[in-house]
Design a protein around this motif. Sequence first.
Motif, short mmCIF file in Angstrom:
data_model
loop_
_atom_site.label_atom_id
_atom_site.label_comp_id
_atom_site.label_asym_id
_atom_site.label_seq_id
_atom_site.Cartn_x
_atom_site.Cartn_y
_atom_site.Cartn_z
N UNK A 1 -7.44 0.52 -2.81
CA UNK A 1 -7.77 1.87 -2.34
C UNK A 1 -7.84 1.80 -0.82
N UNK A 2 -6.98 2.56 -0.18
CA UNK A 2 -6.84 2.42 1.28
C UNK A 2 -6.74 3.75 2.00
N UNK A 3 -6.67 4.86 1.23
CA UNK A 3 -6.45 6.17 1.87
C UNK A 3 -7.77 6.77 2.31
N UNK A 4 -8.41 6.08 3.24
CA UNK A 4 -9.73 6.51 3.69
C UNK A 4 -9.68 7.80 4.50
N UNK A 5 -8.52 8.14 5.05
CA UNK A 5 -8.39 9.41 5.76
C UNK A 5 -8.62 10.58 4.82
N UNK A 6 -7.95 10.53 3.65
CA UNK A 6 -8.17 11.56 2.63
C UNK A 6 -9.62 11.54 2.16
N UNK A 7 -10.14 10.35 1.93
CA UNK A 7 -11.50 10.22 1.40
C UNK A 7 -12.52 10.82 2.37
N UNK A 8 -12.30 10.62 3.66
CA UNK A 8 -13.23 11.16 4.64
C UNK A 8 -13.23 12.69 4.61
N UNK A 9 -12.04 13.28 4.49
CA UNK A 9 -11.95 14.74 4.40
C UNK A 9 -12.68 15.23 3.15
N UNK A 10 -12.46 14.54 2.02
CA UNK A 10 -13.12 14.93 0.77
C UNK A 10 -14.64 14.76 0.89
N UNK A 11 -15.07 13.73 1.61
CA UNK A 11 -16.51 13.51 1.81
C UNK A 11 -17.13 14.68 2.59
N UNK A 12 -16.44 15.13 3.63
CA UNK A 12 -16.94 16.27 4.41
C UNK A 12 -17.01 17.52 3.54
N UNK A 13 -15.97 17.71 2.72
CA UNK A 13 -15.95 18.86 1.81
C UNK A 13 -17.11 18.77 0.83
N UNK A 14 -17.41 17.56 0.35
CA UNK A 14 -18.54 17.37 -0.56
C UNK A 14 -19.86 17.78 0.11
N UNK A 15 -20.04 17.36 1.37
CA UNK A 15 -21.25 17.73 2.10
C UNK A 15 -21.42 19.24 2.17
N UNK B 1 0.82 -1.21 0.00
CA UNK B 1 0.00 0.00 0.00
C UNK B 1 0.85 1.26 0.00
N UNK B 2 2.08 1.13 -0.48
CA UNK B 2 2.99 2.27 -0.47
C UNK B 2 2.39 3.41 -1.28
N UNK B 3 2.27 4.58 -0.66
CA UNK B 3 1.63 5.73 -1.31
C UNK B 3 2.70 6.69 -1.78
N UNK B 4 2.79 6.84 -3.11
CA UNK B 4 3.78 7.74 -3.68
C UNK B 4 3.15 9.02 -4.24
N UNK B 5 1.83 9.13 -4.12
CA UNK B 5 1.15 10.26 -4.73
C UNK B 5 0.37 11.06 -3.69
N UNK B 6 0.89 11.11 -2.46
CA UNK B 6 0.16 11.82 -1.41
C UNK B 6 0.05 13.31 -1.71
N UNK B 7 1.02 13.85 -2.48
CA UNK B 7 0.95 15.27 -2.81
C UNK B 7 -0.27 15.57 -3.68
N UNK B 8 -0.63 14.62 -4.54
CA UNK B 8 -1.81 14.81 -5.39
C UNK B 8 -3.07 14.87 -4.52
N UNK B 9 -3.13 14.01 -3.50
CA UNK B 9 -4.30 14.00 -2.62
C UNK B 9 -4.39 15.31 -1.82
N UNK B 10 -3.24 15.80 -1.36
CA UNK B 10 -3.25 17.08 -0.65
C UNK B 10 -3.67 18.21 -1.58
N UNK B 11 -3.20 18.15 -2.83
CA UNK B 11 -3.62 19.15 -3.82
C UNK B 11 -5.13 19.10 -4.02
N UNK C 1 -7.37 18.14 -1.85
CA UNK C 1 -8.04 18.69 -0.67
C UNK C 1 -7.93 20.22 -0.65
N UNK C 2 -6.75 20.75 -0.97
CA UNK C 2 -6.58 22.21 -1.00
C UNK C 2 -7.46 22.82 -2.07
N UNK C 3 -7.52 22.16 -3.23
CA UNK C 3 -8.38 22.63 -4.32
C UNK C 3 -9.85 22.67 -3.87
#
Length: 642
Positions: A531-545, A271-281, A283-285
């Motif tokens: 797909x395992x980055x549920x922490x990011x997904x939860x933040x995105x879900x809140x933003x969607x709400x 589950x090595x994540x090499x694209x965490x910067x994309x996920x942060x982008x 969330x910032x977006x």
Amino acid sequence: MARSCLSMAICSWISAAAHLLLIPHAHCFYLPGVAPEDFQKGDLLNVKVNKLTSTKTQLPYSYYSLPYCRPKSIVDSRENLGEVLRGDRIENSPYVFKMREPQMCNIVCRRTLDAKTAKEFKEKIDEEYRVNMILDNLPLVVPIRRVDQEAPPIYQLGFHAGLKGQYSGSKDEKFFIHNHLIFTVKYHKDVQTDSARIVGFEVKPFSVKHEYEGQWNENTRLTTCDPHAKRTVSSSNSPQEVEDKQEFIFTYDVEFEESDVKWASRWDTYLLMNDDQIHWFSIVNSLMIVLFLSGMVAMIMLRTLYRDISKYNELETQEEAQEETGWKLVHADVFRPPSNPDLLCVYVGTGVQFFGMVLVTMMFAVLGFLSPSNRGSLMTAMLLLFAFMGLFAGYSSARLYKMFKGTEWKKISLRTAFLFPGTVFALFFILNALIWGQKSSGAVPFGTMFVLVLLWFGISVPLVLVGGYVGFKKPAIEDPVKTNKIPRQIPEQAWYMNPIFSILIGGILPFGAVFIELFFILTSIWLNQFYYIFGFLFIVFVILLVTCAEITVVLCYFQLCSEDYLWWWRSYLTSGSSALYLFLYATFYFFTKLEITKPVSGVLYFGYMLIASYAFFVLTGTIGFYACFWFTRLIYSSVKID
């Protein structure tokens, strides 16, 4: 294996989730009944085989649908509901290892192909099917070295059944099978007890045309792979071609490698994540969108509304009252029941049910209960939670129905219980029939179909009825202002306030808040990745709400200021229209990222994405509706009406 121990894997998952959610210190806890297995030297290790998968067809097949070597008797592992729906078919295999005892050139079996089996192998190789195996609940992976040698390798699930190529000097394309496997079992050793735990399972596949002298018997030695002569397979320079009447000999090596990786962290390499910067982008977006909308809502609430409310409340004379303009003019019509109120109640109730399922599933996933090591757990949890959330669906639809002066709560509850699930089940049944026609293991058996119907009729429907009964018994929600018997005429609207235009505009921002994360979700579903980055997904879900709620409130206010009081359905459709953009993005993804070739596979893709878009419509539409419902009640309850 000590069952009193608790899963250390969950500990690492909670720590990871806590890190993603920016929690500096998180204490771990363990789930009872889940524990690592300790192996002593010489203990048997049984390799299990799973489905054959291809990103080109999206149709899984059982491992033994091809004429691979078989054990004396094939035993199916017990799969959970989610595994069956995913098409997993886990069975035993003839590959048996002994812990920390390397083996070389083990002969599994010899096969002679006929025209039919040769054609089957060619089809699977041409469609790039991968063979999946499992050892100690770890999936088999092929390590792929990066250009940067110091970087950790990329792991691909399963190995290709074979490859296509050409002999030198020939233009004819040939098919070659991977018939020699070099397994590497990585283990972490306990110095005190000398026991070991498996922390990795890798393979290097080769295609080798094995040769031997004399007649074939049980004691035949291969000249191409002989442990006594120290002759090993290290390349596919003399590959095994797939043709009619060709003889195959399946062999394997086993290597054991000690690792510093502990059992609790053995999934980290997968589950090595090499694209965490994309996920942060992402969330910032999304946060930029939320801040923009929040600013607009704050401006409306603090500046416009409070000023207007103060002005309206100070009106004393009839002459001043006649000068009223804007949203207050429609106060006697704003809570007039919409056209087709029953259907709106049904969709709102279903949206509440879906929202409850997604929220609880996300919370369990963030806490590490639904890790990839527990195959099928995510889908099983979602189905069960959807069934149990029927209680809230019935309650919400009945409450709204009673506010619209409805009297037949049983009818509205039954429609809530059957409309969305019935539509999805009908589509699912048609798609499943197509999979049956392809003889794929992805086809849901009738026994599992019966379990799904039992969940629906045995749990969900009764709970919807109970919720409907409780909701209808509650006092009706009273409107903050009275409604006139004669509806007010709606003035001609500006072009930008056209219902279709404003609805389509309203769906863009909620979709924009999630589309980057959507790419990773589609990749995990259709390209067989975790797909395992549920922490990011939860933040995105809140933003969607928040985004759905705010865009609906803003457009609802503009609509009311234009003296258009038909907001009920428009509020639902405004945020719900983001589902249209989701489906359009899925279409774009299909043509740009996937290499699906079969028409049936294309129908399956668009069928399942249609179901996903429909569910997304119900979820986002309900969020927008309740936001607008709260907003209108708030502003009209703050105004004194003469």
